[in-house]
Design a protein around this motif. Sequence first.
Motif, PDB file in Angstrom:
ATOM      1  N   GLU A  82      -5.396  10.981  -0.320  1.00  0.00           N
ATOM      2  CA  GLU A  82      -4.588   9.728  -0.786  1.00  0.00           C
ATOM      3  C   GLU A  82      -3.428  10.380   0.325  1.00  0.00           C
ATOM      4  N   GLU A 126     -10.466   2.074  -5.908  1.00  0.00           N
ATOM      5  CA  GLU A 126     -10.672   2.115  -4.656  1.00  0.00           C
ATOM      6  C   GLU A 126     -10.772   0.839  -4.435  1.00  0.00           C
ATOM      7  N   GLU A 171     -11.320   4.111   2.073  1.00  0.00           N
ATOM      8  CA  GLU A 171     -11.123   3.554   0.729  1.00  0.00           C
ATOM      9  C   GLU A 171     -12.855   3.674  -0.105  1.00  0.00           C
ATOM     10  N   GLU A 212      -1.517   3.881  -1.318  1.00  0.00           N
ATOM     11  CA  GLU A 212      -2.170   5.046  -2.056  1.00  0.00           C
ATOM     12  C   GLU A 212      -1.305   6.260  -2.452  1.00  0.00           C
ATOM     13  N   THR A 261      -1.997  -1.437  -5.883  1.00  0.00           N
ATOM     14  CA  THR A 261      -3.385  -0.623  -5.320  1.00  0.00           C
ATOM     15  C   THR A 261      -3.273   0.128  -4.327  1.00  0.00           C
ATOM     16  N   GLN A 293       0.621  -0.861  -0.295  1.00  0.00           N
ATOM     17  CA  GLN A 293       0.314  -0.343  -0.125  1.00  0.00           C
ATOM     18  C   GLN A 293       0.637   1.068   0.099  1.00  0.00           C
ATOM     19  N   ALA A 342      -2.944   6.026  -6.200  1.00  0.00           N
ATOM     20  CA  ALA A 342      -4.307   6.722  -6.032  1.00  0.00           C
ATOM     21  C   ALA A 342      -4.274   7.980  -5.903  1.00  0.00           C
ATOM     22  N   ALA A 380      -7.697  -1.858  -3.274  1.00  0.00           N
ATOM     23  CA  ALA A 380      -7.008  -0.922  -2.555  1.00  0.00           C
ATOM     24  C   ALA A 380      -7.695  -1.721  -0.792  1.00  0.00           C
ATOM     25  N   ARG A 381      -9.335  -1.214  -1.319  1.00  0.00           N
ATOM     26  CA  ARG A 381     -10.115  -1.571  -0.036  1.00  0.00           C
ATOM     27  C   ARG A 381      -9.956  -3.792  -0.120  1.00  0.00           C
ATOM     28  N   HIS A 394     -14.173   7.444  -0.444  1.00  0.00           N
ATOM     29  CA  HIS A 394     -13.836   7.657  -1.518  1.00  0.00           C
ATOM     30  C   HIS A 394     -14.660   7.235  -2.932  1.00  0.00           C
ATOM     31  N   THR A 395     -14.872   5.847  -2.719  1.00  0.00           N
ATOM     32  CA  THR A 395     -15.714   4.700  -3.941  1.00  0.00           C
ATOM     33  C   THR A 395     -17.031   5.808  -4.117  1.00  0.00           C
TER      34      THR A 395
END
Length: 230
Positions: free
Chosen positions: A65, A133, A163, A35, A33, A28, A38, A136-137, A166-167
């Motif tokens: 992010e 997202e 996440e 930050e 995926t 991450q 993103a 990432a989730r 944001h979605t």
Amino acid sequence: MFYHKKEPIHSVNISESDPRFAQLLLEQFGGATGELSAALQYWVQSFHVEDPGIRDMLQDIALEEFSHLEMVGRLIEGHTKNMDQTEAYKSTLFAVRGMGPHFLDSQGSAWTANYLNEGGDVVRDLRANIAAEAGARQTYEALIKLATDQGTKNTLVHLLSREVSHTRMFMKALDSLGKLTEPFFGNIQPDETVDIYYNLSTNGDGKDSRGPWNSEPEFKYVANPLEGKS
């Protein structure tokens, strides 16, 4: 202008360091995926957008992010600090790279701009962001299941929650454009095959799966695409 306050957007507390888990956290920080991916994706996308509200949203989320990148970096730092003499540390990427975060994923592959998905159209970009997202989730969910330190887990749950937030924001932005469920965008009109579903995977017993993705009135189901073909 950017202004950095030396306080994370959410508290980062670690009770028990684990350098092996820190290596997983690199996913991450410098992973596909992660930050950084993103933050840069949403920031660059914002310059493509004429709608001032959506541009502002993309920039706000991009900066959040970056704050998440800082949180993940602090987690990795905390899990590797003063651990360089342990066998656990020596079995990780940090044994060669040193403590703290690096722009690598959990397998040691370097971050690349190929991870970014932006294409100059607000509709395709927002849809790409929803997918980003989701990725990432999924990664955060896997990390939470593997985490043993409660403070680390609390931070990861917060990141996962954002996440989801944001979605929802991206979906609302798409909806404001009338494109949440509308697949068409751009200037080229599709041809007459746009509503045809071809049954191209079959065992011939007539029991092929049917659902709203291949049924009237949205789609014309072609059970045997070979019929009428020479």
